[in-house]
Motif scaffolding. Structure first.
Motif, PDB file in Angstrom:
ATOM      1  N   GLY A 147       0.804  -1.216   0.000  1.00  0.00           N
ATOM      2  CA  GLY A 147       0.000   0.000   0.000  1.00  0.00           C
ATOM      3  C   GLY A 147       0.835   1.264   0.000  1.00  0.00           C
ATOM      4  N   ASN A 148       1.928   1.269   0.729  1.00  0.00           N
ATOM      5  CA  ASN A 148       2.772   2.460   0.781  1.00  0.00           C
ATOM      6  C   ASN A 148       3.635   2.632  -0.457  1.00  0.00           C
ATOM      7  N   GLN A 149       3.809   1.566  -1.235  1.00  0.00           N
ATOM      8  CA  GLN A 149       4.558   1.714  -2.478  1.00  0.00           C
ATOM      9  C   GLN A 149       3.822   2.569  -3.499  1.00  0.00           C
ATOM     10  N   VAL A 150       2.525   2.602  -3.417  1.00  0.00           N
ATOM     11  CA  VAL A 150       1.724   3.402  -4.352  1.00  0.00           C
ATOM     12  C   VAL A 150       1.071   4.579  -3.642  1.00  0.00           C
ATOM     13  N   ALA A 151       1.610   4.981  -2.482  1.00  0.00           N
ATOM     14  CA  ALA A 151       1.002   6.074  -1.719  1.00  0.00           C
ATOM     15  C   ALA A 151       1.073   7.401  -2.468  1.00  0.00           C
ATOM     16  N   LYS A 152       2.121   7.610  -3.270  1.00  0.00           N
ATOM     17  CA  LYS A 152       2.221   8.868  -4.020  1.00  0.00           C
ATOM     18  C   LYS A 152       1.130   8.981  -5.063  1.00  0.00           C
ATOM     19  N   ASN A 153       0.703   7.866  -5.600  1.00  0.00           N
ATOM     20  CA  ASN A 153      -0.343   7.887  -6.622  1.00  0.00           C
ATOM     21  C   ASN A 153      -1.744   7.924  -6.014  1.00  0.00           C
ATOM     22  N   THR A 154      -1.920   7.232  -4.916  1.00  0.00           N
ATOM     23  CA  THR A 154      -3.254   7.174  -4.302  1.00  0.00           C
ATOM     24  C   THR A 154      -3.509   8.311  -3.324  1.00  0.00           C
ATOM     25  N   GLY A 155      -2.461   8.885  -2.760  1.00  0.00           N
ATOM     26  CA  GLY A 155      -2.627   9.922  -1.751  1.00  0.00           C
ATOM     27  C   GLY A 155      -3.011   9.373  -0.398  1.00  0.00           C
TER      28      GLY A 155
END
Length: 224
Positions: A147-155
């Protein structure tokens, strides 16, 4: 002497009927028998079945500091992360830390989410308390990393809210509860058998129905 000989068969019939009423089981015998069998089966299951322990780890989804994501988005993503917690990719990442294969891990872990809170509850089950906690924490860490690997995209980023600890008591039902459930189930089945059995009056009524007399009468007319 004739009166005595006529009374003997009647007396014998009464004695036989009395003995039959005493020796024959009551009509409601399936109910106590079902309760007893269910109690014994439930007790045996509670004694012989191995104990199962359950440990739960909690992960929470929150909006990232540098993003303008609303709390509602974090709630929606928590639901999505809860669905992928038991996916093949997540379990393959967690199997090394859990110490079991992905196939075993799939049967030993479950994920739950709430519609009102961005919380993900990941529960691991095992026959040992420590192994149950290891399974829950391994899958929670896998969800946390993915989940934190895509945190920049998901916010939205994930936080480890509460790691799982080895439970002190098993999650499987105790012997008393198993015996009570077995007795209740046996009593229910015995009651159904009792309701399904035909009553004596119904059987006697069915046996007393005379055969149709039209056929012999018509045969007599044909002969004439």
């Amino acid at each position: 002497m004739t009166d005595t000989s006529e009374q003997e068969p009647a007396t014998r019939g009464r004695i036989r009927g009395f003995i039959a009423r005493i020796t024959s089981p009551p009509r409601w015998w399936p109910l106590p028998v079902g309760v007893l069998i269910g109690f014994l089966c439930g007790s045996a299951y509670g004694v012989l079945a191995p104990a199962e322990y359950a440990a739960t780890s909690y992960v929470v989804a929150v909006p990232a500091k540098e993003s303008e994501t609303q709390p509602g988005a974090a709630l929606g993503l928590a639901q999505a992360y809860g669905r992928i917690a038991t996916s093949d990719a997540t379990l393959a990442y967690a199997r090394s830390a859990a110490g079991v294969s992905s196939r075993v891990l799939r049967d030993r872990v479950r994920a739950e989410t709430s519609p009102d809170s961005p919380m993900i509850a990941i529960t691991g089950t095992a026959r040992r308390p420590g192994r149950a906690a290891d399974i829950a924490n391994a899958v929670a860490d896998a969800v946390f990393v993915s989940g934190n690997q895509v945190a920049k995209n998901t916010g939205v980023r994930l936080l480890s809210f509460s790691p799982a600890i080895p439970p002190k008591r098993p999650a499987s039902p105790s012997t008393r509860i198993s015996a009570a459930v077995g007795a209740s189930t046996g009593g229910l089945l015995g009651g159904l058998v009792l309701l399904a059995r035909p009553r004596r009056g119904q059987r006697a009524t069915g046996a007393a129905v005379p055969a149709p007399a039209g056929a012999p009468e018509s045969a007599k007319r044909g002969r004439v």
